[in-house]
Design an enzyme around this catalytic site. Structure first.
Site, PDB file in Angstrom:
ATOM      1  N   THR A 101       0.841  -1.197   0.000  1.00 52.57           N
ATOM      2  CA  THR A 101       0.000   0.000   0.000  1.00 52.57           C
ATOM      3  C   THR A 101       0.882   1.255   0.000  1.00 52.57           C
ATOM      4  O   THR A 101       2.087   1.186   0.221  1.00 52.57           O
ATOM      5  CB  THR A 101      -0.926  -0.005   1.216  1.00 52.57           C
ATOM      6  N   GLN A 140      -5.746   7.444   6.346  1.00 51.67           N
ATOM      7  CA  GLN A 140      -5.041   8.709   6.151  1.00 51.67           C
ATOM      8  C   GLN A 140      -4.911   8.984   4.653  1.00 51.67           C
ATOM      9  O   GLN A 140      -4.490   8.114   3.886  1.00 51.67           O
ATOM     10  CB  GLN A 140      -3.647   8.660   6.789  1.00 51.67           C
ATOM     11  N   ASP A 163      -5.480  13.739   7.991  1.00 51.64           N
ATOM     12  CA  ASP A 163      -4.086  14.028   7.640  1.00 51.64           C
ATOM     13  C   ASP A 163      -3.970  14.869   6.369  1.00 51.64           C
ATOM     14  O   ASP A 163      -3.178  14.566   5.471  1.00 51.64           O
ATOM     15  CB  ASP A 163      -3.285  12.738   7.486  1.00 51.64           C
ATOM     16  N   ASP A 190      -6.561  14.898  12.860  1.00 48.84           N
ATOM     17  CA  ASP A 190      -5.132  15.273  12.804  1.00 48.84           C
ATOM     18  C   ASP A 190      -4.779  15.946  11.476  1.00 48.84           C
ATOM     19  O   ASP A 190      -3.749  15.638  10.864  1.00 48.84           O
ATOM     20  CB  ASP A 190      -4.245  14.037  12.980  1.00 48.84           C
TER      21      ASP A 190
END
Length: 342
Positions: A101, A140, A163, A190
């Site tokens: 990934t 993310q 993210d 985040d």
């Protein structure tokens, strides 16, 4: 689907003209719909070059390597909605070659390690959506991953969910400086994170509505500042708004990466309007209990708005006026002054 609808609406700003990227001079390259921005970056043949991105939507990943120093990438007009660079891949998205990934950093639509980079008047987005990929747990999905000293974003929109902006450094011992001015950043978890010495001046942070049954629904910042760096993230003269219900979000939580357990996250939010979407009674939380936020360098100064009301003083550590004088653009950026005169 909201992200794709939004980006689709921007294409009406695009020029109908399509032609290959070309240089009007050795110093300037132009990118138009149908061209590749990456091809223009690859064609840069020296420091101080400029790439002008004309109105349109460019669906590709772009990487600016360290050797493309002092490069400027800017929109052809001042409306950052006109020229959009976007891709849809996440940490857990499988690579086409079957080698695994992408990972968090590899998910980025825009990546740069070039010193002296300037990006202005553009939208950088990652429109990957959790709802479309329930089988992927690495959610993310980064819009921009930037390292390299003297990185300057001016009037840039950064759009994603988790993210959004990875503001980092080239190495733990490198105190790379970044300056974001009049930028718009939105996301949920985040969505401003990393190790960079990063100043966000007059920026707008917007937390998204999330269809989940828990709180907090997300955090604006997750700094991972190196212990040796006296400065981390500084947000000043900006605002924090929300599309979610009141109190659903936190200002920050500290990120101590497993690969850098000596990190000592630093965040100062000052002279900023904080809306009701932030939990005023408890604006900070832990990412892991082993690294409690109370032991980190989290401070505020002269913030206003309903999300800035101090109801539990121990949950909102404040700078003194003397301490605030050491947390300014000048102290964070030193001899580099992209903002002009102090």
């Amino acid at each position: 689907m909201r992200r794709r609808t939004l980006l689709a609406g921007l294409t009406g700003l695009a020029s109908a003209v399509t032609s290959p990227a070309h240089a009007r001079s050795h110093a300037t390259l132009h990118v138009r719909p149908g061209d590749s921005l990456q091809a223009a970056v690859d064609a840069v043949d020296g420091p101080g070059r400029t790439i002008v991105v004309h109105p349109g939507t460019y669906r590709e990943a772009v990487v600016v390597p360290p050797g493309k120093a002092e490069l400027t990438i800017r929109g052809a007009c001042r409306d950052p909605r006109a020229a959009v660079l976007v891709l849809d891949r996440a940490n857990g998205t499988p690579k086409p070659d079957g080698s695994g990934t992408y990972g968090t950093a590899g998910s980025a639509t825009f990546t740069s390690a070039a010193p002296g980079l300037t990006v202005r008047d553009l939208t950088l987005a990652n429109d990957w959506l959790r709802a479309d990929h329930p089988d992927i747990t690495g959610t993310q999905a980064v819009a921009a991953y930037v390292t390299g000293d003297r990185t300057h974003f001016e009037n840039v929109r950064l759009l994603a969910h988790q993210d959004t902006l990875f503001a980092d450094t080239t190495a733990p011992a490198a105190f790379d400086r970044q300056y974001f001015h009049r930028c718009y950043l939105e996301g949920d978890v985040d969505f401003v994170f990393g190790r960079g010495r990063s100043v966000f001046d007059a920026c707008h942070f917007h937390t998204l509505r999330r269809d989940v049954d828990f709180t907090p629904k997300g955090m604006v910042f997750a700094p991972a500042t190196a212990r040796a760096d006296p400065y981390g993230f500084l947000a000043l003269r900006g605002r924090i708004t929300s599309g979610a219900e009141d109190g659903a979000y936190k200002i920050a939580r500290p990120w101590v990466p497993s690969y850098e357990t000596t990190a000592w996250p630093s965040l100062v939010v000052r002279d900023t309007w904080i809306g009701p979407g932030i939990d005023a009674a408890g604006p900070y939380t832990n990412m892991r209990d082993a690294y409690p936020w109370q032991t980190m360098r989290f401070r505020e100064y002269r913030n206003t708005g309903p999300g800035a009301v101090v109801t539990v003083p121990e949950n909102r550590p404040q700078l003194t006026a003397e301490e605030a004088a050491t947390h300014t653009r000048q102290t964070y950026l030193g001899d580099w002054r992209p903002y002009g005169r102090p």
